[in-house]
Design an enzyme around this catalytic site. Structure first.
Site, PDB file in Angstrom:
ATOM      1  N   TYR A 195      13.947  14.163 -22.770  1.00  0.00           N
ATOM      2  CA  TYR A 195      13.399  15.513 -22.607  1.00  0.00           C
ATOM      3  C   TYR A 195      14.377  16.455 -21.900  1.00  0.00           C
ATOM      4  O   TYR A 195      14.989  16.086 -20.904  1.00  0.00           O
ATOM      5  CB  TYR A 195      12.126  15.460 -21.768  1.00  0.00           C
ATOM      6  N   CYS A 201      11.020   9.236 -18.648  1.00  0.00           N
ATOM      7  CA  CYS A 201       9.776   9.634 -19.329  1.00  0.00           C
ATOM      8  C   CYS A 201       8.622   8.791 -18.779  1.00  0.00           C
ATOM      9  O   CYS A 201       8.819   7.922 -17.945  1.00  0.00           O
ATOM     10  CB  CYS A 201       9.905   9.410 -20.828  1.00  0.00           C
ATOM     11  N   HIS A 209       3.357   1.087  18.519  1.00  0.00           N
ATOM     12  CA  HIS A 209       4.226   1.067  17.328  1.00  0.00           C
ATOM     13  C   HIS A 209       5.366   2.061  17.525  1.00  0.00           C
ATOM     14  O   HIS A 209       5.160   3.149  18.063  1.00  0.00           O
ATOM     15  CB  HIS A 209       3.364   1.450  16.118  1.00  0.00           C
ATOM     16  N   ARG A 242       5.501  -8.041  14.988  1.00  0.00           N
ATOM     17  CA  ARG A 242       4.767  -7.645  13.769  1.00  0.00           C
ATOM     18  C   ARG A 242       5.728  -7.209  12.656  1.00  0.00           C
ATOM     19  O   ARG A 242       5.724  -6.049  12.249  1.00  0.00           O
ATOM     20  CB  ARG A 242       3.825  -6.468  14.065  1.00  0.00           C
ATOM     21  N   ARG A 247       0.586   8.723  16.187  1.00  0.00           N
ATOM     22  CA  ARG A 247      -0.195   8.318  15.022  1.00  0.00           C
ATOM     23  C   ARG A 247      -1.412   7.597  15.590  1.00  0.00           C
ATOM     24  O   ARG A 247      -2.167   8.220  16.337  1.00  0.00           O
ATOM     25  CB  ARG A 247       0.686   7.422  14.124  1.00  0.00           C
ATOM     26  N   LYS A 285      -0.116  -5.497   4.817  1.00  0.00           N
ATOM     27  CA  LYS A 285      -0.848  -4.300   4.372  1.00  0.00           C
ATOM     28  C   LYS A 285      -0.294  -3.828   3.024  1.00  0.00           C
ATOM     29  O   LYS A 285       0.778  -4.272   2.603  1.00  0.00           O
ATOM     30  CB  LYS A 285      -0.683  -3.189   5.417  1.00  0.00           C
TER      31      LYS A 285
END
Ligand SMILES: *Cc1c(COP(=O)(O)O)cnc(C)c1O
Length: 368
Positions: free
Chosen positions: A263, A311, A162, A218, A132, A34
């Site tokens: 900066y 930056c 999971h 997995r 989830r 993924k």
């Protein structure tokens, strides 16, 4: 010239998957690809994972699954993330296994399967405590009954869950979630459903809990050589980081003591010194929070830290008065001869998962 070069060692991905296959001898391996393979490039990483022995691939988003099919991947492939408006017909036609967490998504899949005339292969997702994706255990019987009532259109081939905290070995949530998962499997089996694959383990559990491998593991982050848990002998489980990130020194110049740098002048040269300018900044994936002496780089094996603020397109290094580096020299942000993704995560206050997704996501990838 590109500002930041991300190269991916596909051989390392292949070897890492072979190693995971060897570490899970009783289970098949689903390489999780993924998020553009955690920034490593979806198609190339997937091919390397297949070559290493991954008989399954796993993705979150439907477009990732379809991209793999478009690239010619024909193996077992699971896609787990979608809302009721998922492009179910295209996925079913492409032979992608689908995860189901709710009656709404089941309805969408059933309707699409009837329209395409093909049976969808479903993996029931069970919420064992992550809160989830997944159906909560009390909702499981109704979801199973609805799927069984539509068995002309869908076939339940898998059940999965999971972990919330597998990267903290010994955490009590791990066994608690495993117990809830086993109880859910019993509910499924009671209905006479013969599951092809039961799967629970992410990278952390693949490495540390062989008793929880079930039929399929997995791993994601471990595929890319970044194990989320320390290995007992300290060899990183024999896994190799696959991503290398480099830039180059654009400018080297001498400045006197007492000069403000970048900066907001958060850094002031403590002595006469030589500064080096690297032409990559937060637009290239360098977390702005990694400024002020935190973000690590290496030039010719010498480790340095970014000084002053990061930056948009540039960062500054204080090379020191005796520096011999020159414009054009390679600056290693992540690599075997430089800092690790984990060192960057520590510098930026995040996890190495986000570091590789970020660097990989913003730059073109070069095969190595
Ligand atoms: C991301 C993910 C994985 C892989 O997790 P790692 O910690 O990278 O091994 C496995 N399963 C699911 C459902 C995931 O979302």
């Amino acid at each position: 010239m590109s500002r930041l070069k991300v190269s991916v060692d596909h051989g390392a991905i292949e070897r890492n998957v072979s190693r995971l296959v060897a570490m899970a001898p009783t289970a098949a391996v689903m390489a999780v690809v993924k998020a553009d393979a955690y920034g490593h490039g979806l198609v190339g990483a997937a091919a390397a994972a297949r070559a290493g022995g991954a008989t399954w691939l796993g993705v979150a988003q439907p477009d990732e699954a379809l991209a793999l099919r478009a690239a010619g991947d024909t193996g077992r492939l699971l896609c787990w993330l979608y809302s009721p408006e998922l492009p179910a017909r295209g996925l079913i036609r492409a032979g992608v296994d689908l995860s189901v967490s709710s009656l709404e998504v089941l309805d969408t899949i059933v309707a699409a399967a009837r329209m395409s005339g093909e049976r969808a292969r479903l993996h029931v997702a069970i919420d064992t405590g992550l809160s989830r994706e997944g159906v909560r255990p009390e909702g499981l019987p109704a979801l199973l009954d609805a799927a069984l009532a539509a068995d002309d259109a869908v076939e339940i081939v898998g059940a999965w869950s999971h972990f919330a905290w597998a990267d903290r070995p010994g955490d009590p949530t791990i066994d608690r979630q495993a117990d809830i998962f086993r109880a859910a499997l019993a509910v499924i089996e009671e209905r006479g459903i013969a599951l092809e694959v039961r799967h629970l383990a992410n990278s952390a559990a693949t490495l540390t809990r062989p008793d929880l491998h079930f039929d399929l593991v997995r791993p994601g982050i471990a595929v890319y050589g970044l194990p989320p848990v320390p290995s007992p002998p300290g060899d990183d489980w024999g896994l190799e980081p696959a991503m290398r990130v480099t830039a180059s020194l654009a400018l080297v110049k001498d400045v006197p003591a007492g000069e403000g740098v970048s900066y907001g002048h958060e850094y002031t040269t403590p002595r006469d010194t030589r500064l080096g300018l690297v032409t990559a900044g937060y637009a290239d994936g360098i977390f702005r929070s990694a400024g002020a002496g935190r973000g690590p780089v290496a030039i010719g094996g010498r480790e340095l830290r970014i000084v002053g603020r990061v930056c948009m397109d540039q960062v500054v290094l204080d090379l020191g008065p005796e520096a011999t580096e020159r414009a054009g020299d390679e600056v290693v942000l992540i690599g075997a001869d430089g800092p690790s993704a984990r060192a960057w995560a520590a510098a930026a206050g995040t996890i190495d998962y986000e570091i590789v997704c970020r660097f990989g996501g913003l730059k073109e990838k070069h095969p190595a």
